[in-house]
Design a protein around this motif. Structure first.
Motif, PDB file in Angstrom:
ATOM      1  N   LEU A 158      10.931   9.675   2.990  1.00 51.38           N
ATOM      2  CA  LEU A 158      11.075   9.216   4.378  1.00 51.38           C
ATOM      3  C   LEU A 158       9.940   9.725   5.252  1.00 51.38           C
ATOM      4  N   GLN A 159       9.577  10.995   5.104  1.00 52.37           N
ATOM      5  CA  GLN A 159       8.594  11.567   6.027  1.00 52.37           C
ATOM      6  C   GLN A 159       7.188  11.004   5.809  1.00 52.37           C
ATOM      7  N   VAL A 160       6.848  10.645   4.567  1.00 51.47           N
ATOM      8  CA  VAL A 160       5.545  10.002   4.334  1.00 51.47           C
ATOM      9  C   VAL A 160       5.535   8.618   4.985  1.00 51.47           C
ATOM     10  N   GLU A 161       6.621   7.864   4.819  1.00 49.11           N
ATOM     11  CA  GLU A 161       6.706   6.540   5.442  1.00 49.11           C
ATOM     12  C   GLU A 161       6.587   6.656   6.960  1.00 49.11           C
ATOM     13  N   MET A 162       7.222   7.686   7.522  1.00 45.13           N
ATOM     14  CA  MET A 162       7.229   7.816   8.983  1.00 45.13           C
ATOM     15  C   MET A 162       5.884   8.275   9.532  1.00 45.13           C
ATOM     16  N   GLY A 163       4.953   8.708   8.658  1.00 48.10           N
ATOM     17  CA  GLY A 163       3.595   8.954   9.127  1.00 48.10           C
ATOM     18  C   GLY A 163       3.068  10.367   8.940  1.00 48.10           C
ATOM     19  N   LEU A 164       3.790  11.221   8.260  1.00 48.27           N
ATOM     20  CA  LEU A 164       3.351  12.615   8.138  1.00 48.27           C
ATOM     21  C   LEU A 164       2.380  12.758   6.967  1.00 48.27           C
ATOM     22  N   VAL A 165       1.180  12.237   7.183  1.00 48.06           N
ATOM     23  CA  VAL A 165       0.115  12.267   6.180  1.00 48.06           C
ATOM     24  C   VAL A 165      -1.202  12.533   6.897  1.00 48.06           C
ATOM     25  N   LEU A 193      -8.244   5.977   4.823  1.00 52.29           N
ATOM     26  CA  LEU A 193      -6.933   6.520   4.505  1.00 52.29           C
ATOM     27  C   LEU A 193      -5.969   5.344   4.567  1.00 52.29           C
ATOM     28  N   LEU A 194      -5.420   4.987   3.410  1.00 51.26           N
ATOM     29  CA  LEU A 194      -4.677   3.731   3.270  1.00 51.26           C
ATOM     30  C   LEU A 194      -3.175   3.988   3.278  1.00 51.26           C
ATOM     31  N   THR A 195      -2.476   3.263   4.150  1.00 51.00           N
ATOM     32  CA  THR A 195      -1.015   3.366   4.179  1.00 51.00           C
ATOM     33  C   THR A 195      -0.410   1.992   4.396  1.00 51.00           C
ATOM     34  N   GLU A 196       0.900   1.902   4.173  1.00 48.68           N
ATOM     35  CA  GLU A 196       1.619   0.693   4.486  1.00 48.68           C
ATOM     36  C   GLU A 196       2.850   1.090   5.304  1.00 48.68           C
ATOM     37  N   LEU A 197       3.475   0.115   5.933  1.00 46.51           N
ATOM     38  CA  LEU A 197       4.508   0.441   6.901  1.00 46.51           C
ATOM     39  C   LEU A 197       5.604  -0.613   6.864  1.00 46.51           C
ATOM     40  N   ASP A 198       6.847  -0.163   6.775  1.00 53.66           N
ATOM     41  CA  ASP A 198       8.007  -1.052   6.853  1.00 53.66           C
ATOM     42  C   ASP A 198       8.665  -0.806   8.212  1.00 53.66           C
ATOM     43  N   PRO A 199       8.445  -1.659   9.198  1.00 57.16           N
ATOM     44  CA  PRO A 199       8.943  -1.390  10.551  1.00 57.16           C
ATOM     45  C   PRO A 199      10.458  -1.229  10.614  1.00 57.16           C
ATOM     46  N   GLN A 200      11.175  -1.873   9.699  1.00 55.13           N
ATOM     47  CA  GLN A 200      12.639  -1.772   9.715  1.00 55.13           C
ATOM     48  C   GLN A 200      13.080  -0.317   9.588  1.00 55.13           C
ATOM     49  N   ILE A 201      12.390   0.426   8.731  1.00 53.77           N
ATOM     50  CA  ILE A 201      12.734   1.840   8.565  1.00 53.77           C
ATOM     51  C   ILE A 201      12.506   2.584   9.881  1.00 53.77           C
ATOM     52  N   HIS A 202      11.413   2.274  10.538  1.00 55.16           N
ATOM     53  CA  HIS A 202      11.088   2.976  11.779  1.00 55.16           C
ATOM     54  C   HIS A 202      12.058   2.610  12.893  1.00 55.16           C
ATOM     55  N   TYR A 203      12.501   1.343  12.942  1.00 50.08           N
ATOM     56  CA  TYR A 203      13.482   0.948  13.968  1.00 50.08           C
ATOM     57  C   TYR A 203      14.795   1.694  13.760  1.00 50.08           C
ATOM     58  N   PRO A 218      11.633  -0.215   0.373  1.00 45.35           N
ATOM     59  CA  PRO A 218      10.798  -0.501   1.539  1.00 45.35           C
ATOM     60  C   PRO A 218      10.140  -1.861   1.393  1.00 45.35           C
ATOM     61  N   LEU A 219      10.015  -2.573   2.475  1.00 41.39           N
ATOM     62  CA  LEU A 219       9.329  -3.855   2.469  1.00 41.39           C
ATOM     63  C   LEU A 219       8.235  -3.790   3.522  1.00 41.39           C
ATOM     64  N   PRO A 220       7.055  -3.324   3.106  1.00 36.01           N
ATOM     65  CA  PRO A 220       5.995  -3.225   4.113  1.00 36.01           C
ATOM     66  C   PRO A 220       5.548  -4.597   4.580  1.00 36.01           C
ATOM     67  N   VAL A 221       5.322  -4.727   5.871  1.00 39.51           N
ATOM     68  CA  VAL A 221       4.733  -5.948   6.416  1.00 39.51           C
ATOM     69  C   VAL A 221       3.512  -5.618   7.254  1.00 39.51           C
ATOM     70  N   LEU A 222       3.190  -4.333   7.309  1.00 40.09           N
ATOM     71  CA  LEU A 222       1.989  -3.894   8.015  1.00 40.09           C
ATOM     72  C   LEU A 222       1.212  -2.980   7.084  1.00 40.09           C
ATOM     73  N   TRP A 223      -0.103  -3.117   7.112  1.00 34.96           N
ATOM     74  CA  TRP A 223      -0.959  -2.298   6.274  1.00 34.96           C
ATOM     75  C   TRP A 223      -2.076  -1.731   7.132  1.00 34.96           C
ATOM     76  N   LEU A 224      -2.402  -0.479   6.915  1.00 29.37           N
ATOM     77  CA  LEU A 224      -3.266   0.210   7.855  1.00 29.37           C
ATOM     78  C   LEU A 224      -4.357   0.986   7.157  1.00 29.37           C
ATOM     79  N   ILE A 225      -5.510   1.067   7.842  1.00 29.51           N
ATOM     80  CA  ILE A 225      -6.593   1.932   7.420  1.00 29.51           C
ATOM     81  C   ILE A 225      -6.782   2.957   8.536  1.00 29.51           C
TER      82      ILE A 225
END
Lengths: 429, 415
Positions: A158-165, A193-203, A218-225
């Motif tokens: 959970l904490q990696v998904e939420m952004g603690l990287v 630094l490559l990550t992906e994000l499932d907004p449903q988890i964050h909501y 998780p179903l990522p729909v956003l991908w970030l650099i």
């Protein structure tokens, strides 16, 4: 030969005004990050874990947890600060948990570092953790130069998904090199630094329903650099309207320069990162040179135009570009004209191989300057172009998992940016 | 070398090879495929299909486990013969990717030919090889030329279902002294296996209740949703009854960690506090040791790595693809373990004030000889790096001849 009405940019003054509008000005040749406080060979970072919001290219505001350092005051950032140390430093990281109480403890782990000692906090499953309001201190000697990842060691999925990287860069004693060998020298460096994000988890977490989070689906729909989804990747670093996403990813270089790419797999998925324009040469993995025998340098690195970046893995690669193999002079030189720095000699003076059609017979992309020659602009119909004030060559650099180049299914977006090859006279800060 | 006899030499070499391929000894293993259950940390009871190793066909004296028993084949055994007993309601079979399957002669009956699958009544195939029918009265033999290395055996019948149900296990052949995995690789003081797998309980439930198949509740494995992530058949559970430690040598001595992945997904075990050196990939020695933190291990692959921790304590090994939960149970679970060096159960150097030590350099390998593996030629000379030029390819070692020219004389192979 240049066609009529082209102007080749000479000197930077003409260009600077245009630069301030749309190109990064603060990025610099070296990766931005936090260097902490150095006292002798002890480098201390005072860090916090905080919550906040990021903005994505489709206009969403996503609730995140992130690390931050003392320079950031009460703000958080995503990804966490890129920690920069010198090889041999005793690195001391004091982490204070300023996350909401319902989150529980937080921590940091440093894969790839050996001999990490921990003080304070309470015992967790893989390291000691800081409960709400507590501080835990991690200490290690950064023996080896290289590119490394850090992330939370608490409730990891959970904490990696939420952004603690975040990333950790250890510099060797010789400046301008990635490792202790001259074959790893570079002129500029860029972090991916490559990550992906499932907004449903964050909501769900934001709404206090964290216990309903589907950690296994998780179903990522956003991908970030570097914490941004395209096209925000191409905005300047530290831009005021992205206060929690301070890092950019907009590589720019001159022909002949060596660009060091530092890939960090900080999410949970593998991403095949693709560099249009040329192959890159891998030089290291997980902070170690791809070296057969000590002293030979990165002789085992392969050429690749797509680099798999796996979660938990870091890869370093060097990218160069001179226009070699295009088969024509990229400046439109006549054979007797002087060479530009970094120019590929064998193609000097070779004619452009096609006759350009008239404008009425062409359609234009936004990056077309009107001229095929580097640094040269020419007539464009009204309203066309405009995205290329320095008349550079733009190469899309992106995850080759095509569905990752979108923001919530809208292209362009996601894990994508542009490499710009600039004319040697264009200043790159 | 007498070139005039070249054709004869080649023919004799082939004959010699065929002779050499007939090994002197075989390891005989009696495996039984049967139903079993496991209780997941959140209390869910899941039905599996696993393997037991019996002392003889029909003895029924082995425990059915998932993963199945890890088969260790001795240095002197050139062949692995698995005699299969099928106590499941469906046909099964065995394959071992990476090992050459051998024809099994049957007295008074057609040979069993691997790769010639048993056909169903409607002519279709569901196996990669010949099947063992349910409730067989006599053992069906699967025979493999055993090579040195680390392998996974699994059912070759309806693999999308049967492998997920648990019909997999590890097979290892090593040197008799048990301290060196491959020629030229460093010795080790301890050995540990990390066998990764996943569980989609919906599939297991459908199969166990006869509700899988055309027209049934679950018609395919396409909507695969893993809920549990196992290491050596168990998910991590933070309670006293569960031992999360895998004992490794300390004090700078080496331990070989054999990784197997029988899940359908890529997993990325990652180490904290120390690093790993990859020495083999699917049973093949890598030309150069690879010093890594994370190991990308796709489905059905094996890797052999060496670790060399110094201080006592626990070194966490967790899946960085984040298979770290147990269904809907709170807390961390799944693919988490500790490589443990005997000593107080604290994290290495957990008390502050301990002076950090310069870690030992990674295990080094000599270039291997005689195994037929050579480093691939690289184009580093053409790369034109800034600074000093690379000094050229490391000297490629010449493999010693493994063919014989004739049955009784040994000639020099081509150099």
């Amino acid at each position: 030969m240049r066609t009529r009405n082209e102007s080749v940019i000479r000197g930077g003054l003409v260009v600077l005004a245009a630069l301030t509008l749309s190109l990064p000005t603060g990025a610099g040749a070296m990766i931005q990050g936090s260097e902490g406080t150095l006292a002798g060979s002890v480098r201390t970072f005072q860090m916090s874990a905080r919550d906040g919001y990021i903005t994505t290219g489709d206009g969403s505001a996503i609730y995140m947890w992130g690390y931050t350092d003392a320079d950031n005051g009460d703000g958080m950032q995503y990804p966490g600060p890129t920690l920069i140390a010198n090889a041999g430093d005793l690195v001391v990281i004091e982490l204070t948990n300023h996350l909401p109480a319902e989150v529980g403890p937080v921590s940091m782990v440093f894969p790839g570092q050996e001999g990490v000692t921990v003080g304070g906090g309470s015992p967790g499953l893989v390291t000691r953790e800081a409960d709400t309001g507590q501080t835990v201190t991690y200490t290690f000697v950064a023996w080896e130069p290289g590119t490394y990842l850090y992330n939370s060691g608490t409730d990891i999925d959970l904490q990696v998904e939420m952004g603690l990287v975040g990333a950790l860069i250890v510099r060797p004693s010789t400046a301008g090199q990635a490792y202790d060998h001259p074959d790893t020298a570079y002129d500029r460096e860029v972090l991916f630094l490559l990550t992906e994000l499932d907004p449903q988890i964050h909501y769900l977490v934001e709404s206090g329903w964290g216990n309903l989070v589907h950690r296994l689906d998780p179903l990522p729909v956003l991908w970030l650099i570097n914490g941004r989804a395209a096209p925000d990747t191409m905005l300047p670093a530290g831009i005021p309207w992205l206060p929690t996403q301070p890092y950019d990813c907009m590589p720019r270089m001159h022909p002949g320069e060596r660009l060091l790419l530092r890939f960090v797999g900080a999410g949970r998925d593998l991403h095949p990162y693709h560099t249009h324009g040329n192959h890159m040469r891998q030089i290291a993995r997980d902070g170690r040179m791809l070296e057969s025998v000590a002293g030979l340098g990165p002789d085992l690195g392969e050429l690749a135009f797509t680099q798999t970046v796996a979660p938990g893995e870091t890869v370093d690669a060097i990218f160069t570009w001179t226009g070699e193999k295009l088969g024509w002079d990229i400046y439109g030189h006549a054979p007797g004209d002087p060479m530009e720095p970094g120019e590929y000699g064998p193609d000097h003076g070779k004619a452009f191989p096609v006759t350009m059609a008239e404008e009425q017979d062409l359609t234009f992309g936004q990056f077309w300057s009107g001229s095929p020659f580097l640094g040269a602009a020419a007539d464009l119909p009204p309203g066309e172009g405009g995205f290329n004030p320095t008349s550079g060559y733009y190469y899309m650099w992106h995850s080759h998992n095509e569905k990752e180049m979108v923001n919530f299914d809208v292209f362009p977006g996601g894990m994508m940016t542009m490499l710009v090859i600039e004319h040697p006279d264009v200043p790159i800060p | 070398m007498n070139c005039g006899h070249k054709g004869w030499m080649v023919a004799a070499a082939v004959a010699g090879l065929a002779l050499l391929a007939g090994p002197a000894f075989a390891a005989d293993v009696f495996l039984r495929a049967a139903v079993t259950t496991k209780t997941m940390p959140d209390g869910e009871v899941v039905t599996f299909w696993g393997f037991a190793q019996d002392s003889a066909f029909g003895a029924m004296d082995g425990d059915v486990t998932v993963p199945g028993p890890e088969l260790h084949v001795g240095q002197g055994d050139g062949r692995l013969d698995i005699h299969l007993d099928n106590d499941l309601p469906v046909p099964v079979s065995i394959q071992v990717p990476g090992l050459r399957p051998l024809v099994v002669p049957i007295a008074g009956a057609p040979n069993l030919v691997p790769g010639r699958p048993t056909r169903m009544a409607n002519g279709r195939i569901r196996s990669f090889t010949y099947e063992t029918p349910p409730g067989n009265g006599a053992p069906v033999k699967y025979s493999f030329a055993m090579a040195r290395g680390t392998y996974i055996y699994h059912s070759a019948t309806h693999p999308a279902v049967q492998v997920q149900m648990g019909l997999y296990g590890g097979a290892v052949r090593e040197r008799v002294d048990g301290v060196r995995a491959y020629p030229g690789t460093p010795t080790y003081a301890a050995a540990v296996s990390v066998f990764l797998s996943e569980v989609d309980p919906a599939l297991h439930e459908a199969v166990a209740t006869g509700d899988y198949g055309p027209g049934q509740a679950m018609t395919s494995t396409v909507e695969y949703e893993p809920r549990y992530f196992l290491v050596n058949g168990q998910a991590f559970a933070d309670h006293p009854g569960f031992d999360p430690e895998l004992a490794v040598a300390g004090g700078g001595e080496r331990t070989i960690v054999r990784f197997f992945n029988a899940s359908p997904s890529t997993r990325v075990p990652t180490l904290l506090g120390t690093r790993m050196t990859v020495i083999a990939d699917d049973g093949n020695v890598v030309p150069w040791p690879r010093d890594q933190v994370s190991l990308v291990i796709p489905a059905l692959k094996t890797f052999d790595v060496l670790v060399q921790p110094v201080t006592p304590g626990r070194y966490a090994l967790y899946d960085r693809r984040l298979g770290l939960s147990n269904g809907s149970a709170p807390g961390m679970g799944g693919m988490l373990r500790y490589l443990a060096v005997a000593g107080p159960p604290t994290f290495p150097g957990q008390t502050t004030g301990q002076a950090p030590r310069r870690p030992a350099p990674p295990a080094t390998l000599r270039a291997t000889t005689g195994s037929g593996h050579r480093p691939l030629a690289t184009d580093k000379l053409r790369w034109g790096l800034k600074g000093t030029q690379s000094k050229g390819d490391a000297t490629a070692t010449t493999t010693t001849a493994t063919t014989t020219k004739a049955r009784t004389t040994k000639g020099g192979g081509g150099k």
